[in-house]
Design a protein around this motif. Sequence first.
Motif, short mmCIF file in Angstrom:
data_model
loop_
_atom_site.label_atom_id
_atom_site.label_comp_id
_atom_site.label_asym_id
_atom_site.label_seq_id
_atom_site.Cartn_x
_atom_site.Cartn_y
_atom_site.Cartn_z
N LEU A 40 100.23 32.43 -33.44
CA LEU A 40 100.27 33.18 -32.20
C LEU A 40 98.86 33.51 -31.69
CD1 LEU A 40 103.04 35.74 -33.25
CD2 LEU A 40 103.35 33.46 -32.26
N ASP A 41 98.76 33.68 -30.36
CA ASP A 41 97.49 34.11 -29.79
C ASP A 41 97.40 35.64 -29.82
OD1 ASP A 41 99.08 35.07 -27.72
OD2 ASP A 41 98.30 33.70 -26.21
N GLN A 89 97.97 37.78 -27.64
CA GLN A 89 99.08 38.43 -26.95
C GLN A 89 100.42 38.22 -27.64
OE1 GLN A 89 96.58 36.61 -24.99
NE2 GLN A 89 95.70 38.67 -25.03
N ASN A 132 101.86 35.21 -28.31
CA ASN A 132 102.57 34.04 -27.83
C ASN A 132 102.29 32.82 -28.71
OD1 ASN A 132 103.62 35.42 -25.52
ND2 ASN A 132 101.59 35.26 -24.59
N THR A 184 100.52 28.40 -23.81
CA THR A 184 101.25 29.18 -24.80
C THR A 184 102.70 29.34 -24.36
OG1 THR A 184 100.56 31.27 -23.80
CG2 THR A 184 99.25 30.46 -25.66
N VAL A 185 103.55 29.67 -25.33
CA VAL A 185 104.98 29.88 -25.08
C VAL A 185 105.32 31.31 -25.48
CG1 VAL A 185 107.33 29.14 -25.61
CG2 VAL A 185 105.47 27.45 -25.56
N ARG A 186 105.99 32.03 -24.58
CA ARG A 186 106.38 33.41 -24.85
C ARG A 186 107.18 33.49 -26.15
NH1 ARG A 186 103.95 37.05 -22.04
NH2 ARG A 186 104.69 36.21 -20.04
N HIS A 187 106.78 34.41 -27.02
CA HIS A 187 107.46 34.61 -28.30
C HIS A 187 108.15 35.97 -28.27
CE1 HIS A 187 107.69 35.75 -32.64
NE2 HIS A 187 107.95 34.47 -32.80
N ASP A 188 109.49 35.97 -28.42
CA ASP A 188 110.21 37.24 -28.41
C ASP A 188 111.45 37.16 -29.30
OD1 ASP A 188 111.80 36.90 -25.11
OD2 ASP A 188 112.05 35.77 -26.95
N VAL A 191 101.36 30.56 -19.52
CA VAL A 191 102.24 31.19 -20.51
C VAL A 191 103.66 30.91 -20.03
CG1 VAL A 191 102.93 33.31 -21.66
CG2 VAL A 191 100.55 33.00 -20.96
N ASP A 202 107.93 30.45 -20.25
CA ASP A 202 109.13 31.10 -20.78
C ASP A 202 110.31 30.37 -20.16
OD1 ASP A 202 110.84 32.80 -22.07
OD2 ASP A 202 110.11 34.63 -21.15
#
Length: 338
Positions: A205-206, A208, A210, A225-229, A275, A277
Motif C-alpha cells: 500500500l501507499d 494513503q 491504497n 493505485t487502487v482504492r483499498h477498503d 486512484v 475505484d
Amino acid sequence: MKRLCRATMLVMLLAGCGSMNTSEGGPAEIHGTAISAFKPGSEQTRFGALEFLGGLELSSSNALLGALSAIRFRPDERHFISVLDTGHWLTGAIERDEDGRLKGITDARIMPMIDRFGETDAGKGAMDAEGLALRGNHVLVSYEQNHRVDAYPDPGFETSPPDGSIPILIPRRQLRANRSLEALMIAPQSSPLAGAAVIVAERSLDDQGNMLAAILDGPLKGRFTVRHDDDFDASDGVFLPDGDLLLLERRFDLAHGIGVRIRRIAGGDIKPGAVVDGNVIFQAGSNLQIDNMEGLDAFRAADGTIHLIMVSDDNHSILQRSLMLEFRLRDENLVSQK
C-alpha cells in the motif's frame, strides 16, 4: 473457544502450509466433483451481477495439484494455462456435460517452471508465481517475494526459461515480500491502454493506504493505485472486451471469515497518477461455495454472453479445496452495495 480455534487455524492455512518444491512433473489425472448449487441447499443462481452456472471441486492422486494462483483460457475457451505458487505450470482442457456445465478436466499436465538460470525447484521464495497473462507469443508471469514479471515463449513455456522480463515500475522496496504482484492482466488492444500489461499488488500500500499498481507498457505507461477498503486484497483480475477491469479480491479476518468480491473498474479511469475505484458487482462469504479464491478469467461464450471462471488456492491443505467455478455476467450495470 471453538470459533477462535477454527479461525486461528484458518489464518494459518491461508498464510500457507509450507512449500512443495519438486522438479517432478508430467501428466496428472484430475477428478472433478460437480458443484450444482453455489448456495448449498438452494436453487438460487443470481448473486449480484453474476449467474452461477456450475463448478467443480478438483482432486488428484498427483500431490502437485493445488495452490492454483491464476488461470487463463486459450481462444478455444476450453484449453487453459494455470500457475501454481509452488513454481509449477498446470495445463489442461475443461469438459462439459450435455447441458454445457463443467464436468471435468482432461489432458492435464503439471510441469515445473524453469527460472532465468535454467533451473527448476528454486524454492518458493524465487518461484512464487501469482499472476498470469497471455499476450501474443508470450506467457507473462508475475512473482511475489522475488518481485518481477517474466515473459516465457509461447509455445514452449513449459520447457523453457523466460526469454525476457518487463520492468515492474514499482520500487521493490515498497512491495511486501508475500503481498505483492498478485494480479496481472492484459488490456484490450482497442482500449486506451492499447494492449498494455497491468499489475495490481495484493496488499502493498501507499501512504494513503491504497494498493500499488502500474501500467507496464504502452501509451499510458506509468503507476497508479487502487482504492483499498473493507480489508479486501487484490488476488487477480481480467479486462472485459469494453475495456473495464474486473478485479477479484479476497478477505479473511476473525470478524467476517473468508470472503470474495469482484469490483468493476472503468477502463477509462486507469491512467498514470490515478486512484481508481469501482462498484462491487459480486460478493460472497463462507456460507457459499467459495474458498481462498485467487484466479479469475473471462471469455465470450457462443451465446454472446461473458462467462467468468474462478479458481481457488487450497494451500495444499486437507482443510481447503481447489475449486473451479463458472458464472455468467448479467445486468452489467447492476451494483451490489458494499
